[in-house]
Design a protein around this motif. Structure first.
Motif, PDB file in Angstrom:
ATOM      1  N   GLY A 278       0.767  -1.080  -0.048  1.00 60.86           N
ATOM      2  CA  GLY A 278      -0.148   0.048  -0.061  1.00 60.86           C
ATOM      3  C   GLY A 278       0.889   1.379   0.012  1.00 60.86           C
ATOM      4  N   TYR A 279       0.147   2.358  -0.179  1.00 58.10           N
ATOM      5  CA  TYR A 279       0.802   3.619  -0.412  1.00 58.10           C
ATOM      6  C   TYR A 279       1.461   4.141   1.201  1.00 58.10           C
ATOM      7  N   PRO A 280       2.317   5.001   1.110  1.00 59.87           N
ATOM      8  CA  PRO A 280       2.857   5.230   2.422  1.00 59.87           C
ATOM      9  C   PRO A 280       1.770   6.154   3.153  1.00 59.87           C
ATOM     10  N   VAL A 281       1.798   6.140   4.563  1.00 60.96           N
ATOM     11  CA  VAL A 281       0.832   6.903   5.342  1.00 60.96           C
ATOM     12  C   VAL A 281       1.815   7.826   6.379  1.00 60.96           C
ATOM     13  N   ASP A 282       1.135   8.805   6.990  1.00 60.55           N
ATOM     14  CA  ASP A 282       2.291   9.707   7.910  1.00 60.55           C
ATOM     15  C   ASP A 282       1.521   9.319   9.346  1.00 60.55           C
ATOM     16  N   VAL A 283       2.498   9.477  10.363  1.00 57.87           N
ATOM     17  CA  VAL A 283       2.078   9.342  11.843  1.00 57.87           C
ATOM     18  C   VAL A 283       2.894  10.438  12.314  1.00 57.87           C
ATOM     19  N   ARG A 284       1.976  11.367  12.821  1.00 57.01           N
ATOM     20  CA  ARG A 284       2.653  12.899  13.452  1.00 57.01           C
ATOM     21  C   ARG A 284       2.083  13.264  14.691  1.00 57.01           C
ATOM     22  N   GLY A 285       2.556  14.083  15.427  1.00 54.88           N
ATOM     23  CA  GLY A 285       2.103  14.879  16.581  1.00 54.88           C
ATOM     24  C   GLY A 285       1.566  13.748  17.712  1.00 54.88           C
ATOM     25  N   THR A 286       0.161  13.978  18.046  1.00 53.82           N
ATOM     26  CA  THR A 286      -0.374  13.428  18.887  1.00 53.82           C
ATOM     27  C   THR A 286      -0.306  11.734  18.642  1.00 53.82           C
TER      28      THR A 286
ATOM     29  N   GLN B  96      -3.431  13.918   7.733  1.00 46.74           N
ATOM     30  CA  GLN B  96      -3.803  13.484   8.850  1.00 46.74           C
ATOM     31  C   GLN B  96      -4.736  12.370   8.931  1.00 46.74           C
ATOM     32  N   GLY B  97      -5.021  11.798   7.929  1.00 40.44           N
ATOM     33  CA  GLY B  97      -5.975  10.552   8.066  1.00 40.44           C
ATOM     34  C   GLY B  97      -5.697   9.391   9.116  1.00 40.44           C
ATOM     35  N   THR B  98      -4.366   8.805   8.836  1.00 38.23           N
ATOM     36  CA  THR B  98      -3.907   7.936   9.749  1.00 38.23           C
ATOM     37  C   THR B  98      -3.873   8.638  11.242  1.00 38.23           C
ATOM     38  N   SER B  99      -3.355   9.400  11.271  1.00 38.94           N
ATOM     39  CA  SER B  99      -3.024  10.316  12.694  1.00 38.94           C
ATOM     40  C   SER B  99      -4.596  10.471  13.387  1.00 38.94           C
ATOM     41  N   LEU B 100      -5.453  10.800  12.624  1.00 38.46           N
ATOM     42  CA  LEU B 100      -6.712  10.905  13.246  1.00 38.46           C
ATOM     43  C   LEU B 100      -7.306   9.693  13.514  1.00 38.46           C
ATOM     44  N   ALA B 101      -7.097   8.482  12.904  1.00 39.68           N
ATOM     45  CA  ALA B 101      -7.563   7.283  13.231  1.00 39.68           C
ATOM     46  C   ALA B 101      -6.977   6.606  14.343  1.00 39.68           C
ATOM     47  N   LEU B 102      -5.718   6.954  14.477  1.00 42.16           N
ATOM     48  CA  LEU B 102      -5.012   6.433  15.523  1.00 42.16           C
ATOM     49  C   LEU B 102      -5.373   7.110  17.014  1.00 42.16           C
TER      50      LEU B 102
ATOM     51  N   HIS C 258      -1.320  19.109  14.395  1.00 42.76           N
ATOM     52  CA  HIS C 258      -0.670  17.915  14.454  1.00 42.76           C
ATOM     53  C   HIS C 258      -0.735  17.547  15.983  1.00 42.76           C
ATOM     54  N   SER C 259      -0.396  18.426  17.056  1.00 41.65           N
ATOM     55  CA  SER C 259      -0.424  18.206  18.379  1.00 41.65           C
ATOM     56  C   SER C 259      -1.288  18.681  19.182  1.00 41.65           C
ATOM     57  N   ALA C 260      -2.305  19.221  18.526  1.00 42.11           N
ATOM     58  CA  ALA C 260      -3.396  19.981  19.398  1.00 42.11           C
ATOM     59  C   ALA C 260      -4.121  19.311  20.325  1.00 42.11           C
ATOM     60  N   LEU C 261      -3.823  17.836  20.587  1.00 40.91           N
ATOM     61  CA  LEU C 261      -4.500  17.162  21.668  1.00 40.91           C
ATOM     62  C   LEU C 261      -3.401  16.470  22.566  1.00 40.91           C
ATOM     63  N   THR C 262      -3.572  16.645  23.792  1.00 41.82           N
ATOM     64  CA  THR C 262      -2.979  15.780  24.648  1.00 41.82           C
ATOM     65  C   THR C 262      -3.582  14.634  25.439  1.00 41.82           C
TER      66      THR C 262
END
Length: 397
Positions: free
Chosen positions: A46-54, A306-312, A386-390
């Motif tokens: 599959g295509y690459p995805v990003d994991v950032r911030g929170t 941010q799709g992957t990061s929101l899912a996580l 990207h890091s707006a939630l703790t």
């Protein structure tokens, strides 16, 4: 975890990133988890995805951050080209994405889903080659019938089945009520890497059209990407691979650079994914004993990255909110704690995401001037969204 009594029985529809992450956290909080997935197995590659911030904090809490660091792709360059194929600018990708060098992750989607699955496969029931046919909340739980036959009752059901979620359709109604079309359609597929590309992306633009080649590493294949502006989604092409190929051939018929070769490869590709670029925006993410997570609830589109990061993050927040609350209070806490973060990240489309694909000659030249300026600037600041939630410290059942 040692349990004194069986926890609530829950069903997750979808074994992708959101579903597998939710399975991990629900199991950790004492739920008895079943995951149903219509595919026969996990989707590899599959295509690459990003994991950032929170989201990095989430995978660190899950204990899989070292494994993901080992799988990091390390994209080193993105080169923009004009209609004739001439170079506009060549930049480090973080200059465009607002990423943080040495911290943010970019990995193959399949590597992430495999890491998530490995953490839960011994503790969670997976039903592959099956899907939910009906949901009935008229009793004390959720009565579920499966396409493969049989029925079961669960205390809670979660839709983690993507932007075109069937769970959402069954509970909340047709997708068009919640879909926000962003003005583009796209296709992505793999083709042979005959370009000598390595750890880089090359993107060609003319007004309203873009083509890109994405080399994850030194592989024999690259991910090819075609994107074009359209006032309305090309729904007529959605159900027909031949119609998709015909539409793309028409839209890019006079394109230069490597586009003719990309179109030739498209003709023979067997992994074409074609869709409209859009978001899912819902007034609420739960109804009764059913809740949505990830793209099913709040797809932000690839324009945000941010799709992957929101899912996580959403999976962690949903399960944690249910750890010591009943489902009604837990679902309310999930929305209260997560919605602002989701909205901030969805709004990134208005802060530069869509400007990668200008639709007029003037807008394209303005974008190119900005890109040329970025190449002379120091590393950018990370995007606050990207890091707006703790992450809270959740309890446990």
């Amino acid at each position: 975890m040692i349990r004194t009594a069986p926890g609530p029985k829950v069903l997750i529809s979808g074994a992708g990133i959101a579903g597998a992450a939710l399975a991990f956290w629900l199991d950790r909080h004492g739920f008895e988890v079943t995951v149903v997935e219509k595919a026969g197995t996990l989707r590899s590659g599959g295509y690459p995805v990003d994991v950032r911030g929170t989201a990095l904090d989430v995978v660190e809490r899950m204990g899989i951050l070292p494994r993901l660091r080992d799988a990091h792709i390390d994209l080193r360059r993105i080169t923009f080209r004009d209609g004739d194929g001439g170079e506009v600018a060549s930049l480090h990708p973080h200059a465009v994405t607002g990423g943080v060098a040495g911290r943010d992750l970019e990995i193959r989607r399949g590597d992430l889903t495999d890491a998530l699955y490995t953490t839960v496969r011994d503790d969670v029931e997976f039903l592959f080659n099956d899907s939910v046919d009906t949901l009935d909340q008229s009793g004390h739980g959720v009565d579920v019938t499966f396409r493969g036959g049989g029925s079961r009752t669960f205390d809670l059901v979660f839709g983690a089945d993507g932007m075109h979620s069937r769970t959402r359709e069954m509970i909340f109604g047709p997708e068009e009520r919640f879909r926000r079309y962003l003005g583009y359609c796209f296709a992505v597929f793999t083709m042979r890497n005959t370009f000598g590309l390595s750890h880089e992306t090359v993107m060609w633009n003319t007004p309203g059209r873009a083509a890109a080649l994405y080399a994850v590493g030194d592989d024999d294949e690259v991910h090819a990407f075609l994107n074009f502006a359209r006032p309305e989604p090309s729904f007529d092409a959605f159900g027909s691979p031949d119609a998709q190929r015909g539409l793309l051939a028409e839209v890019f018929a006079d394109a230069g650079w490597e586009v003719p070769g990309i179109l030739a490869a498209l003709h023979d590709a067997d992994d074409v994914f074609f869709d409209a670029v859009g978001q899912i925006r819902m007034p609420r993410w739960s109804s009764g004993r059913v809740a949505l997570v990830g793209d099913a609830a709040y797809a932000p589109s690839f324009l945000t990255g941010q799709g992957t990061s929101l899912a996580l993050v959403g999976a962690c927040m949903l399960a944690g909110s249910l750890a010591d609350l009943d489902h009604a209070a837990g679902f309310a806490a999930y929305e209260h704690g997560t919605r602002d973060f989701v909205t901030l990240n969805q709004n990134l489309v208005g802060q530069g995401g869509a400007t990668l694909f200008p639709t007029t000659a003037r807008a394209l030249e303005q974008r190119n001037e900005r890109l040329r300026g970025l190449s002379a600037m120091p590393a950018p600041e990370p995007r606050p969204a990207h890091s707006a939630l703790t992450l809270p410290a959740f309890g446990s059942r």
